[in-house]
Design a protein around this motif. Structure first.
Motif, mmCIF file in Angstrom:
data_model
loop_
_atom_site.group_PDB
_atom_site.id
_atom_site.type_symbol
_atom_site.label_atom_id
_atom_site.label_comp_id
_atom_site.label_asym_id
_atom_site.label_seq_id
_atom_site.Cartn_x
_atom_site.Cartn_y
_atom_site.Cartn_z
ATOM 1 N N LYS A 1 0.823 -1.214 0.000
ATOM 2 C CA LYS A 1 0.000 0.000 0.000
ATOM 3 C C LYS A 1 0.858 1.267 0.000
ATOM 4 O O LYS A 1 0.549 2.230 -0.705
ATOM 5 C CB LYS A 1 -0.941 -0.001 1.202
ATOM 6 C CG LYS A 1 -1.891 1.181 1.218
ATOM 7 C CD LYS A 1 -2.893 1.060 2.343
ATOM 8 C CE LYS A 1 -3.891 2.198 2.321
ATOM 9 N NZ LYS A 1 -4.919 2.013 3.366
ATOM 10 N N LEU A 2 1.938 1.301 0.755
ATOM 11 C CA LEU A 2 2.782 2.483 0.818
ATOM 12 C C LEU A 2 3.362 2.811 -0.563
ATOM 13 O O LEU A 2 3.327 3.969 -0.997
ATOM 14 C CB LEU A 2 3.906 2.293 1.840
ATOM 15 C CG LEU A 2 4.851 3.483 2.013
ATOM 16 C CD1 LEU A 2 4.080 4.733 2.447
ATOM 17 C CD2 LEU A 2 5.941 3.141 3.021
ATOM 18 N N SER A 3 3.843 1.800 -1.271
ATOM 19 C CA SER A 3 4.370 2.026 -2.626
ATOM 20 C C SER A 3 3.273 2.535 -3.554
ATOM 21 O O SER A 3 3.498 3.450 -4.355
ATOM 22 C CB SER A 3 4.977 0.744 -3.194
ATOM 23 O OG SER A 3 6.118 0.377 -2.458
ATOM 24 N N PHE A 4 2.066 1.960 -3.449
ATOM 25 C CA PHE A 4 0.948 2.405 -4.279
ATOM 26 C C PHE A 4 0.633 3.873 -4.030
ATOM 27 O O PHE A 4 0.463 4.660 -4.959
ATOM 28 C CB PHE A 4 -0.289 1.539 -4.008
ATOM 29 C CG PHE A 4 -1.523 1.997 -4.728
ATOM 30 C CD1 PHE A 4 -1.718 1.669 -6.064
ATOM 31 C CD2 PHE A 4 -2.477 2.766 -4.086
ATOM 32 C CE1 PHE A 4 -2.856 2.104 -6.740
ATOM 33 C CE2 PHE A 4 -3.617 3.207 -4.746
ATOM 34 C CZ PHE A 4 -3.805 2.873 -6.085
ATOM 35 N N LEU A 5 0.535 4.267 -2.770
ATOM 36 C CA LEU A 5 0.217 5.651 -2.429
ATOM 37 C C LEU A 5 1.291 6.597 -2.955
ATOM 38 O O LEU A 5 0.974 7.644 -3.537
ATOM 39 C CB LEU A 5 0.049 5.804 -0.916
ATOM 40 C CG LEU A 5 -1.138 5.064 -0.292
ATOM 41 C CD1 LEU A 5 -1.081 5.153 1.238
ATOM 42 C CD2 LEU A 5 -2.463 5.586 -0.817
ATOM 43 N N LYS A 6 2.556 6.241 -2.773
ATOM 44 C CA LYS A 6 3.649 7.097 -3.251
ATOM 45 C C LYS A 6 3.654 7.196 -4.765
ATOM 46 O O LYS A 6 3.808 8.284 -5.320
ATOM 47 C CB LYS A 6 4.997 6.556 -2.761
ATOM 48 C CG LYS A 6 5.231 6.779 -1.291
ATOM 49 C CD LYS A 6 6.583 6.215 -0.892
ATOM 50 C CE LYS A 6 6.899 6.468 0.561
ATOM 51 N NZ LYS A 6 8.207 5.907 0.960
ATOM 52 N N GLN A 7 3.479 6.076 -5.475
ATOM 53 C CA GLN A 7 3.504 6.065 -6.937
ATOM 54 C C GLN A 7 2.384 6.914 -7.527
ATOM 55 O O GLN A 7 2.534 7.483 -8.604
ATOM 56 C CB GLN A 7 3.384 4.646 -7.473
ATOM 57 C CG GLN A 7 4.606 3.807 -7.263
ATOM 58 C CD GLN A 7 4.363 2.340 -7.622
ATOM 59 O OE1 GLN A 7 3.230 1.869 -7.702
ATOM 60 N NE2 GLN A 7 5.455 1.612 -7.818
ATOM 61 N N ASN A 8 1.256 6.991 -6.840
ATOM 62 C CA ASN A 8 0.103 7.718 -7.350
ATOM 63 C C ASN A 8 -0.076 9.094 -6.695
ATOM 64 O O ASN A 8 -1.104 9.737 -6.866
ATOM 65 C CB ASN A 8 -1.157 6.873 -7.182
ATOM 66 C CG ASN A 8 -1.146 5.689 -8.139
ATOM 67 O OD1 ASN A 8 -1.409 5.861 -9.314
ATOM 68 N ND2 ASN A 8 -0.808 4.516 -7.626
#
Length: 117
Positions: free
Chosen positions: A105-112
């Motif tokens: 989830k952390l990577s998803f939030l940062k990427q978007n």
């Protein structure tokens, strides 16, 4: 239909952000538990979840592997930004009754560029 066929319909609907078709694939009392979030119970709540998520980010599921075992369809996936995950779909009478997904989830939030929760 075989669970794998239902999963392929789900993937097509997901990649088109088609929340009506996605919702129709779930049983009325289904549970969708993305382990980074609280479980979502009920077809209408699952539809609402996808509507909210599609409004926040462009999401694309690129399938790496699909497996089938009895009532279960299992998928390994990635997205165009490099995020990877897997999903488990229990399918009974051609409806998803339970889904569990694992992803960062952390990577998803940062990427978007979404707020870190």
């Amino acid at each position: 239909m075989r669970p794998k066929e239902i999963l392929c319909q789900w993937i097509d609907a997901f990649n088109n952000a088609d929340t009506e078709t996605i919702a129709d694939l779930y049983d009325d009392n289904a549970t969708n538990h993305q382990v980074a979030n609280d479980p979502v119970v009920g077809k209408s709540e699952i539809k609402n979840m996808f509507e909210q998520e599609f409004s926040q980010a462009k999401m694309v599921c690129i399938v790496e592997n699909i497996f089938e075992d009895g009532q279960w369809a299992i998928m390994e996936w990635r997205d165009p930004l490099g995020l990877r995950g897997c999903g488990f779909f229990q399918i009974v009478n051609d409806k998803i009754i339970f889904q569990r997904g694992y992803w960062d989830k952390l990577s998803f939030l940062k990427q978007n560029n979404l707020p870190l929760e």
